[in-house]
Design an enzyme around this catalytic site. Structure first.
Site, short mmCIF file in Angstrom:
data_model
loop_
_atom_site.label_atom_id
_atom_site.label_comp_id
_atom_site.label_asym_id
_atom_site.label_seq_id
_atom_site.Cartn_x
_atom_site.Cartn_y
_atom_site.Cartn_z
N SER A 139 -3.02 -0.76 -2.63
CA SER A 139 -2.38 0.36 -2.58
C SER A 139 -2.66 1.20 -3.96
O SER A 139 -1.74 0.64 -4.87
CB SER A 139 -1.04 0.70 -2.04
OG SER A 139 -0.39 1.85 -2.37
N LYS A 165 -6.12 1.92 0.20
CA LYS A 165 -5.29 2.98 0.32
C LYS A 165 -4.92 3.76 -0.99
O LYS A 165 -4.86 3.40 -2.03
CB LYS A 165 -3.89 2.33 0.81
CG LYS A 165 -2.80 3.08 0.79
CD LYS A 165 -1.71 2.76 1.61
CE LYS A 165 -0.24 2.77 0.82
NZ LYS A 165 0.80 2.16 1.74
N LYS A 167 -2.68 6.82 -2.80
CA LYS A 167 -1.61 7.77 -2.53
C LYS A 167 -2.22 9.22 -2.79
O LYS A 167 -2.99 9.36 -3.50
CB LYS A 167 -0.60 7.50 -3.55
CG LYS A 167 -0.03 6.09 -3.41
CD LYS A 167 0.96 6.20 -2.19
CE LYS A 167 1.60 4.91 -1.80
NZ LYS A 167 2.47 4.73 -1.02
N ASP A 193 -1.97 7.70 1.89
CA ASP A 193 -0.46 7.63 2.09
C ASP A 193 0.10 8.76 1.33
O ASP A 193 -0.01 8.71 0.07
CB ASP A 193 0.08 6.24 1.57
CG ASP A 193 1.51 6.22 1.89
OD1 ASP A 193 2.07 7.08 2.59
OD2 ASP A 193 2.06 5.01 1.65
N GLU A 218 -1.00 7.96 6.27
CA GLU A 218 0.40 7.48 6.41
C GLU A 218 1.48 8.15 5.92
O GLU A 218 1.26 9.22 4.93
CB GLU A 218 0.27 6.08 5.59
CG GLU A 218 1.54 5.50 5.69
CD GLU A 218 1.65 4.04 4.81
OE1 GLU A 218 0.38 3.64 4.26
OE2 GLU A 218 2.57 3.47 4.44
N ASP A 243 5.39 4.99 8.46
CA ASP A 243 5.89 3.96 7.49
C ASP A 243 7.37 4.32 7.57
O ASP A 243 8.40 3.98 8.37
CB ASP A 243 5.15 4.02 6.17
CG ASP A 243 5.99 3.24 5.19
OD1 ASP A 243 6.75 2.90 5.43
OD2 ASP A 243 5.48 3.34 3.68
N LYS A 267 7.36 -2.88 7.39
CA LYS A 267 8.04 -3.51 6.19
C LYS A 267 9.19 -4.06 6.49
O LYS A 267 10.15 -3.36 7.04
CB LYS A 267 8.25 -2.45 5.11
CG LYS A 267 6.90 -1.70 4.60
CD LYS A 267 7.32 -0.54 3.71
CE LYS A 267 6.19 -0.11 2.94
NZ LYS A 267 6.36 1.28 2.43
N GLY A 295 3.86 -2.84 1.71
CA GLY A 295 4.51 -3.52 0.39
C GLY A 295 5.43 -2.66 -0.23
O GLY A 295 5.26 -1.32 0.07
O1 OSB Z 1 4.87 4.05 0.88
O2 OSB Z 1 3.95 2.06 1.16
C1 OSB Z 1 4.55 2.82 0.52
C2 OSB Z 1 5.25 1.27 -3.19
C3 OSB Z 1 6.50 1.80 -3.25
C4 OSB Z 1 7.04 2.55 -2.20
C5 OSB Z 1 6.27 2.85 -0.95
C6 OSB Z 1 5.14 2.34 -0.80
C7 OSB Z 1 4.44 1.53 -1.80
C8 OSB Z 1 3.43 1.20 -1.78
C9 OSB Z 1 2.87 0.02 -2.68
O3 OSB Z 1 2.08 1.69 -1.19
C10 OSB Z 1 2.28 -1.30 -1.69
C11 OSB Z 1 2.38 -2.62 -2.61
O4 OSB Z 1 3.31 -3.10 -2.71
O5 OSB Z 1 1.31 -2.94 -3.13
MG MG Z 2 3.85 4.16 2.75
#
Ligand code: OSB
Ligand code: MG
Length: 377
Positions: A139, A165, A167, A193, A218, A243, A267, A295
């Site tokens: 991510s 992924k 952001k 995401d 996402e 999510d 999660k 995660g």
């Molecule tokens: O939306 O998945 C998410 C990290 C913090 C809060 C929300 C998210 C995330 C990540 C990180 O996408 C995923 C990771 O732990 O590598």
């Molecule tokens: Mg997410």
């Protein structure tokens, strides 16, 4: 487990990320991590991690609300209470305690790890996991420029990650995705995401992502929304994955009924623990909805639970279960979590419990506060 939780030690540690992680709603530089060390009446102990963040920008929970909730309401509800099985933890906690799922999950998951220790099986085997290795994605946070994202995405793809992924947020979306797609080619498994950064009125903008063949988008809309996601899904070719909106198995059932999404990011921390995570996994499997493990920038302790969960059969899409070195100069567990050149992380199925040892000296050095709940032995 035919036992009761006897002691819960809460610790907050500070762990600096290698590089800041930016999502649409905020940036994380140093993680504040709430670790739990729980013991049963026979002295069997397990570590777990609360995934709550520093700020309430992903969900309402934070490290501080979780600390309070565990101390005031959650620990008193389970300490000394006979438990025949970890499945009994969630009903006990949900009775008269609303929300605080990340706080509840930290305790619920510790109960599963204690049972695994007692039975001398791995967490993966205990919950019915079947995989020896799990496919891993990365991510990538929002970058200053598309070029910087391309650089990180290219490196990740070369390093073997099975899914990338990105952001996104309004102002850092179509241009960024287009640049990465152009650089990595049509075959690369890409997704985006948004962490709830869009409104339904932005459907046109999100539809501009359709030509890039993303595996999924996402959580584009509201953190508790299902209705507008259903409307948006009707207007997009790209599958939606939820999510934030999936906080319980009932919400997953609603998503399926309303067609608000076609994929679920599970999660365990977000949904109150392993029992609920497994229930969502099973429901999605029955409805041919693929799932993957998300995660929350966990340390190696939280990661152990994600790896075990991702070994269940319906986790068919690579998860955000990156190795320790993606986040930290040095993790708090040994061995650290590693990924091979094919983008696979080994599931420690032949080690009892969570499958890694916590480096207690290092944890002590990183600790900024501690509180011991329950009786002293
Ligand atoms: O939306 O998945 C998410 C990290 C913090 C809060 C929300 C998210 C995330 C990540 C990180 O996408 C995923 C990771 O732990 O590598
Ligand atoms: Mg997410």
């Amino acid at each position: 487990m035919a036992s009761a939780l006897h002691t819960i030690v809460m610790r907050e540690i500070r762990l600096p990320l290698k590089e800041p992680f930016r999502i649409s709603s905020g940036v994380t530089t140093d993680r504040r991590i709430l670790l739990i060390e729980a013991s049963d009446a026979d002295g069997v102990t397990a570590w777990s991690e609360c995934v709550a963040g520093e700020q309430p920008n992903y969900s309402a929970e934070t490290v501080d609300t979780a600390w309070l909730a565990i101390k005031e309401w959650i620990a008193p509800r389970v300490l000394g209470r006979p438990l025949a099985h970890p499945r009994e933890v969630t009903p006990a906690l949900d009775h008269e305690i609303r929300g605080h799922r990340m706080a509840k999950a930290a305790i619920e998951m510790a109960a599963w790890a204690i049972l695994a220790e007692r039975e001398q099986v791995s967490l993966s085997r205990l919950i019915g996991g079947i995989r020896d290795r799990i496919a891993t994605g990365i991510s990538l946070g929002i970058q200053e420029t598309p070029d910087e994202l391309v650089e990180r995405a290219s490196r990740s793809w070369k390093n073997g990650y099975r899914r990338i992924k990105m952001k996104i947020a309004p102002g850092a979306d179509v241009e960024y995705v287009a640049a990465v797609r152009a650089a990595l080619g049509p075959q690369a498994p890409l997704m985006a995401d948004a962490n709830s950064a869009y409104r339904l009125q932005d459907a046109g903008r999100l539809a501009e992502l359709d030509p890039f063949n993303l595996m999924m988008i996402e959580q584009p809309l509201g953190q508790d929304d299902l209705i507008r996601h259903a409307e948006l899904q009707r207007r997009l070719a790209t599958p939606l994955c939820l999510d934030e909106s999936i906080t319980t198995c009932e919400r997953a059932a609603d998503m399926i009924a309303l067609e608000s999404g076609r994929i679920v990011n599970i999660k365990p921390g977000r949904v109150g623990g392993f029992a609920e995570a497994k229930a969502i996994h099973d429901l999605c499997q029955q409805h041919a909805i693929p799932v993957w493990c998300g995660g929350m920038l966990e340390s190696g302790v939280g990661r152990a639970y994600n790896v075990a969960l991702a070994s269940l059969p319906n986790f068919t899409i690579p998860g955000d279960v990156s190795p320790s070195a993606r986040y930290w100069m040095r993790d708090i567990v040994s061995p650290e979590w590693t990924m091979d050149a094919e983008g696979l992380v080994a599931v420690p199925r032949d080690r009892p419990g969570i499958g890694v040892d916590v480096d207690r000296d290092r944890v002590e050095n990183l600790t900024v506060r501690t509180e011991r709940l329950g009786s002293r032995r």
